[in-house]
Scaffold this motif. Structure first.
Motif, PDB file in Angstrom:
ATOM      1  N   ILE A  39      39.906  43.121  40.693  1.00  0.00           N
ATOM      2  CA  ILE A  39      39.203  44.403  40.660  1.00  0.00           C
ATOM      3  C   ILE A  39      38.296  44.482  39.432  1.00  0.00           C
ATOM      4  CG2 ILE A  39      39.555  46.892  40.399  1.00  0.00           C
ATOM      5  CD1 ILE A  39      42.062  46.562  42.152  1.00  0.00           C
ATOM      6  N   ALA A  40      38.718  43.900  38.311  1.00  0.00           N
ATOM      7  CA  ALA A  40      37.892  43.906  37.100  1.00  0.00           C
ATOM      8  C   ALA A  40      36.626  43.067  37.270  1.00  0.00           C
ATOM      9  CB  ALA A  40      38.700  43.408  35.906  1.00  0.00           C
ATOM     10  N   LEU A  41      36.608  42.148  38.236  1.00  0.00           N
ATOM     11  CA  LEU A  41      35.414  41.343  38.480  1.00  0.00           C
ATOM     12  C   LEU A  41      34.333  42.104  39.254  1.00  0.00           C
ATOM     13  CD1 LEU A  41      36.871  37.847  39.399  1.00  0.00           C
ATOM     14  CD2 LEU A  41      35.611  38.480  37.345  1.00  0.00           C
ATOM     15  N   ILE A  42      34.684  43.208  39.887  1.00  0.00           N
ATOM     16  CA  ILE A  42      33.718  43.947  40.711  1.00  0.00           C
ATOM     17  C   ILE A  42      32.514  44.422  39.897  1.00  0.00           C
ATOM     18  CG2 ILE A  42      33.401  46.041  42.107  1.00  0.00           C
ATOM     19  CD1 ILE A  42      36.274  45.593  43.125  1.00  0.00           C
ATOM     20  N   PRO A  43      32.690  45.088  38.735  1.00  0.00           N
ATOM     21  CA  PRO A  43      31.504  45.489  37.978  1.00  0.00           C
ATOM     22  C   PRO A  43      30.700  44.306  37.451  1.00  0.00           C
ATOM     23  CG  PRO A  43      33.491  46.378  36.953  1.00  0.00           C
ATOM     24  CD  PRO A  43      33.908  45.620  38.150  1.00  0.00           C
ATOM     25  N   CYS A  44      31.382  43.200  37.164  1.00  0.00           N
ATOM     26  CA  CYS A  44      30.659  42.003  36.714  1.00  0.00           C
ATOM     27  C   CYS A  44      29.763  41.473  37.830  1.00  0.00           C
ATOM     28  CB  CYS A  44      31.643  40.922  36.271  1.00  0.00           C
ATOM     29  SG  CYS A  44      32.655  41.387  34.875  1.00  0.00           S
ATOM     30  N   ALA A  45      30.257  41.458  39.055  1.00  0.00           N
ATOM     31  CA  ALA A  45      29.460  41.008  40.193  1.00  0.00           C
ATOM     32  C   ALA A  45      28.297  41.958  40.446  1.00  0.00           C
ATOM     33  CB  ALA A  45      30.340  40.906  41.437  1.00  0.00           C
ATOM     34  N   GLU A  46      28.502  43.251  40.269  1.00  0.00           N
ATOM     35  CA  GLU A  46      27.423  44.218  40.456  1.00  0.00           C
ATOM     36  C   GLU A  46      26.328  44.013  39.423  1.00  0.00           C
ATOM     37  OE1 GLU A  46      25.001  47.606  39.767  1.00  0.00           O
ATOM     38  OE2 GLU A  46      26.632  47.111  38.388  1.00  0.00           O
ATOM     39  N   ARG A  47      26.698  43.818  38.167  1.00  0.00           N
ATOM     40  CA  ARG A  47      25.703  43.584  37.116  1.00  0.00           C
ATOM     41  C   ARG A  47      24.938  42.285  37.362  1.00  0.00           C
ATOM     42  NH1 ARG A  47      23.263  47.254  34.653  1.00  0.00           N
ATOM     43  NH2 ARG A  47      23.802  48.142  36.623  1.00  0.00           N
ATOM     44  N   LEU A  48      25.647  41.263  37.807  1.00  0.00           N
ATOM     45  CA  LEU A  48      25.011  39.981  38.108  1.00  0.00           C
ATOM     46  C   LEU A  48      23.998  40.140  39.231  1.00  0.00           C
ATOM     47  CD1 LEU A  48      25.130  37.043  37.198  1.00  0.00           C
ATOM     48  CD2 LEU A  48      26.854  36.657  38.925  1.00  0.00           C
ATOM     49  N   SER A  49      24.357  40.897  40.244  1.00  0.00           N
ATOM     50  CA  SER A  49      23.443  41.167  41.349  1.00  0.00           C
ATOM     51  C   SER A  49      22.222  41.945  40.869  1.00  0.00           C
ATOM     52  CB  SER A  49      24.182  41.942  42.439  1.00  0.00           C
ATOM     53  OG  SER A  49      23.287  42.390  43.424  1.00  0.00           O
ATOM     54  N   PHE A  50      22.450  42.946  40.031  1.00  0.00           N
ATOM     55  CA  PHE A  50      21.341  43.747  39.505  1.00  0.00           C
ATOM     56  C   PHE A  50      20.384  42.893  38.681  1.00  0.00           C
ATOM     57  CE2 PHE A  50      19.693  46.228  35.891  1.00  0.00           C
ATOM     58  CZ  PHE A  50      18.829  47.062  36.595  1.00  0.00           C
ATOM     59  N   VAL A  51      20.930  42.035  37.834  1.00  0.00           N
ATOM     60  CA  VAL A  51      20.085  41.199  36.976  1.00  0.00           C
ATOM     61  C   VAL A  51      19.266  40.210  37.814  1.00  0.00           C
ATOM     62  CG1 VAL A  51      20.160  39.387  35.220  1.00  0.00           C
ATOM     63  CG2 VAL A  51      21.485  41.463  34.921  1.00  0.00           C
ATOM     64  N   THR A  52      19.877  39.605  38.830  1.00  0.00           N
ATOM     65  CA  THR A  52      19.114  38.672  39.664  1.00  0.00           C
ATOM     66  C   THR A  52      18.029  39.407  40.440  1.00  0.00           C
ATOM     67  OG1 THR A  52      20.785  38.839  41.410  1.00  0.00           O
ATOM     68  CG2 THR A  52      20.939  36.961  39.918  1.00  0.00           C
ATOM     69  N   GLU A  53      18.282  40.648  40.864  1.00  0.00           N
ATOM     70  CA  GLU A  53      17.235  41.437  41.522  1.00  0.00           C
ATOM     71  C   GLU A  53      16.087  41.731  40.566  1.00  0.00           C
ATOM     72  OE1 GLU A  53      19.045  44.949  43.032  1.00  0.00           O
ATOM     73  OE2 GLU A  53      20.245  43.855  44.516  1.00  0.00           O
ATOM     74  N   GLN A  54      16.401  42.043  39.321  1.00  0.00           N
ATOM     75  CA  GLN A  54      15.357  42.324  38.341  1.00  0.00           C
ATOM     76  C   GLN A  54      14.531  41.086  38.036  1.00  0.00           C
ATOM     77  OE1 GLN A  54      14.485  45.387  37.073  1.00  0.00           O
ATOM     78  NE2 GLN A  54      15.864  45.997  38.717  1.00  0.00           N
ATOM     79  N   VAL A  55      15.191  39.935  37.940  1.00  0.00           N
ATOM     80  CA  VAL A  55      14.447  38.688  37.704  1.00  0.00           C
ATOM     81  C   VAL A  55      13.546  38.384  38.898  1.00  0.00           C
ATOM     82  CG1 VAL A  55      14.696  36.194  37.425  1.00  0.00           C
ATOM     83  CG2 VAL A  55      16.104  37.735  36.081  1.00  0.00           C
ATOM     84  N   ALA A  56      14.057  38.578  40.110  1.00  0.00           N
ATOM     85  CA  ALA A  56      13.251  38.334  41.311  1.00  0.00           C
ATOM     86  C   ALA A  56      12.068  39.290  41.384  1.00  0.00           C
ATOM     87  CB  ALA A  56      14.112  38.483  42.563  1.00  0.00           C
ATOM     88  N   GLU A  57      12.251  40.509  40.913  1.00  0.00           N
ATOM     89  CA  GLU A  57      11.167  41.483  40.925  1.00  0.00           C
ATOM     90  C   GLU A  57      10.044  41.076  39.979  1.00  0.00           C
ATOM     91  OE1 GLU A  57      11.037  45.991  39.458  1.00  0.00           O
ATOM     92  OE2 GLU A  57      12.438  45.653  41.129  1.00  0.00           O
ATOM     93  N   HIS A  58      10.396  40.414  38.881  1.00  0.00           N
ATOM     94  CA  HIS A  58       9.396  40.025  37.897  1.00  0.00           C
ATOM     95  C   HIS A  58       8.881  38.603  38.093  1.00  0.00           C
ATOM     96  CE1 HIS A  58       9.706  43.723  35.705  1.00  0.00           C
ATOM     97  NE2 HIS A  58      11.018  43.596  35.619  1.00  0.00           N
TER      98      HIS A  58
END
Length: 175
Positions: free
Chosen positions: A92-111
């Motif tokens: 369960i503690a890995l869930i926010p880590c996976a969300e942040r990882l997803s957000f960061v990869t989306e931001q990199v893809a956007e740029h």
């Protein structure tokens, strides 16, 4: 003489730190141009940094799940939590880590572009699996890791490909 030959006074202490704020939903960190100047008191600066960091970290409700990681570690070390509970808390503690990882990869893809974003998503998308597999290997559960990797590959090959073909067939009759 403390100044160098340029006539400027010497730099003392660390540079000012940027203030991190969150948007209206409290989800994404935004660096602003405001800065925090060092007061010279180590404990005052440390306490101020802890307050800013905790506001940034716990402003999002999902990030509260990160607290289960240390609980699982302490529960395992002290022996007051069972193995299943420690495993569940760690997962369960890995869930926010996976969300942040997803957000960061989306931001990199956007740029950058879609290709680099897809490559990063495919590379880092299995990071929680890798962490769990590493822990299982250290504990000697080799067969569990083999079967989990096989299941992951079959899922990616069959399920994702099958759903892609199904949706593509519904949209375009000839492919």
């Amino acid at each position: 003489d403390d100044s160098d030959h340029s006539g400027r006074p010497p730099l003392r202490g660390p540079p000012p730190l940027p203030i991190l704020e969150t948007d209206r939903n409290g989800e994404h960190a935004i660096a602003t141009t405001n800065t925090i100047t060092s007061s010279g008191n180590f404990f005052a600066d440390l306490s101020r940094e802890l307050v800013y960091s905790s506001e940034l970290l716990f402003n999002n409700k999902l990030n509260w799940l990160l607290l289960l990681g240390p609980v699982a570690l302490l529960g395992n070390a002290m022996g007051f939590l069972g193995e299943a509970v420690c495993f569940a808390f760690s997962g369960i503690a890995l869930i926010p880590c996976a969300e942040r990882l997803s957000f960061v990869t989306e931001q990199v893809a956007e740029h950058t572009n879609g290709t680099i974003g897809a490559l990063l998503n495919a590379t880092f998308g299995n990071a929680p699996e890798l962490l769990i597999a590493t822990a299982a290997l250290r504990a000697g559960f080799y067969r569990v890791v083999q079967l989990a990797m096989l299941g992951s590959m079959l899922t990616n090959l069959l399920f994702v490909f099958g759903v892609s073909c199904l949706i593509g067939g519904l949209r375009w009759q000839v492919q």
